[in-house]
Motif scaffolding. Sequence first.
Motif, short mmCIF file in Angstrom:
data_model
loop_
_atom_site.label_atom_id
_atom_site.label_comp_id
_atom_site.label_asym_id
_atom_site.label_seq_id
_atom_site.Cartn_x
_atom_site.Cartn_y
_atom_site.Cartn_z
N SER A 1 0.80 -1.29 -0.13
CA SER A 1 0.04 -0.03 -0.03
C SER A 1 0.84 1.17 -0.09
O SER A 1 1.81 1.29 0.66
CB SER A 1 -0.88 0.10 1.16
OG SER A 1 -1.80 -1.03 1.03
N TYR B 1 -7.33 13.65 3.64
CA TYR B 1 -7.13 12.43 2.90
C TYR B 1 -7.61 11.18 3.53
O TYR B 1 -8.24 10.38 3.25
CB TYR B 1 -5.55 12.22 2.49
CG TYR B 1 -5.24 10.90 1.87
CD1 TYR B 1 -5.75 10.65 0.76
CD2 TYR B 1 -4.83 9.75 2.58
CE1 TYR B 1 -5.59 9.22 0.16
CE2 TYR B 1 -4.56 8.66 2.19
CZ TYR B 1 -5.04 8.19 1.06
OH TYR B 1 -4.58 7.10 0.32
N TYR B 2 -7.24 11.04 4.94
CA TYR B 2 -7.63 9.85 5.75
C TYR B 2 -9.04 9.68 5.96
O TYR B 2 -9.61 8.65 6.19
CB TYR B 2 -6.66 9.65 6.90
CG TYR B 2 -5.19 9.20 6.64
CD1 TYR B 2 -5.35 7.68 6.06
CD2 TYR B 2 -4.11 9.80 6.71
CE1 TYR B 2 -3.85 7.30 5.80
CE2 TYR B 2 -2.96 9.25 6.22
CZ TYR B 2 -2.83 8.08 5.97
OH TYR B 2 -1.82 7.29 5.57
N LEU C 1 -10.65 8.75 2.82
CA LEU C 1 -10.13 7.19 2.81
C LEU C 1 -10.85 6.15 3.65
O LEU C 1 -11.44 5.23 3.25
CB LEU C 1 -8.66 6.84 2.92
CG LEU C 1 -8.01 5.33 2.81
CD1 LEU C 1 -8.50 4.96 1.27
CD2 LEU C 1 -6.66 5.44 3.21
N HIS D 1 -14.49 6.11 2.65
CA HIS D 1 -14.46 5.32 1.55
C HIS D 1 -14.58 4.06 1.76
O HIS D 1 -15.45 2.94 1.40
CB HIS D 1 -13.60 5.89 0.66
CG HIS D 1 -13.39 4.82 -0.86
ND1 HIS D 1 -14.20 5.17 -1.82
CD2 HIS D 1 -12.60 4.00 -1.05
CE1 HIS D 1 -13.97 4.12 -2.69
NE2 HIS D 1 -12.97 3.27 -2.35
N THR E 1 -15.66 9.07 -4.25
CA THR E 1 -14.42 8.96 -3.37
C THR E 1 -13.40 8.24 -3.88
O THR E 1 -12.11 8.35 -3.31
CB THR E 1 -14.79 8.84 -1.84
OG1 THR E 1 -15.33 7.58 -1.59
CG2 THR E 1 -15.60 9.95 -1.40
N VAL F 1 -9.62 9.63 -3.78
CA VAL F 1 -8.52 9.25 -3.28
C VAL F 1 -7.46 8.66 -4.10
O VAL F 1 -5.94 9.08 -3.86
CB VAL F 1 -8.87 7.69 -2.44
CG1 VAL F 1 -7.73 6.86 -1.97
CG2 VAL F 1 -9.83 7.88 -1.33
N TYR F 2 -7.67 8.39 -5.45
CA TYR F 2 -6.56 8.01 -6.33
C TYR F 2 -5.87 9.30 -6.62
O TYR F 2 -4.80 9.37 -6.72
CB TYR F 2 -7.11 7.58 -7.65
CG TYR F 2 -6.14 7.59 -8.58
CD1 TYR F 2 -5.20 6.52 -8.68
CD2 TYR F 2 -6.48 8.37 -9.76
CE1 TYR F 2 -4.28 6.72 -9.71
CE2 TYR F 2 -5.51 8.52 -10.62
CZ TYR F 2 -4.23 7.69 -10.76
OH TYR F 2 -3.29 7.57 -11.75
#
Length: 191
Positions: free
Chosen positions: A100, A127-128, A131, A134, A177, A181-182
Amino acid sequence: MEAIEKKEKLYNRWIIILSIAIPVAVALLFTVRIPGVARLGFLPPIYAAINGLTAVLLIFAVVQIKKGNRAAHEKIMKTCIGLSVVFLVLYVVYHATSDSTMFGDTNLDGVLSDAENASIGSFKYIYYFILISHILLSIGVIPFVLVTYVRAALGKFQLHRKIARVTFPIWLYVAVTGVVVYFMIFPYYPA
């Protein structure tokens, strides 16, 4: 009527099994590495595009059903389910060849200014949040999608509409999302 109830019971068992088995299998497959296979770094943009296409098609499916075009709605929704399966397979295959990627994980030590490093640190929380929401909702949406589909397949359209009002925004959020995220993690993928 009794035949429909029997089918529904059978489908409900499968929904429970799949709603548990899919997340467990994905979690277990994260521990598997395909020996001798190089990192498949071309896959993340493909499965991000699949998420984006799924989001667009979900919206298009709602437009079609609001216009009364049930046949088009059904075909689009089956396509969305198929795309979700393809996404899942590609996602698992990628992670079977790659560790990851962590947000903010760069090889730019000493290159970034303190302000740039602070900016990355602040952005990391956003971001978290995206993520984690999601991931949790992608697990939670599985039974909703399956129940929504089964209700339509059994001709229980009133119940289908009722649960689709919950399923649609969750599935759309997961698809959108996934793309977000990507793009947020993209700068940190290994070269």
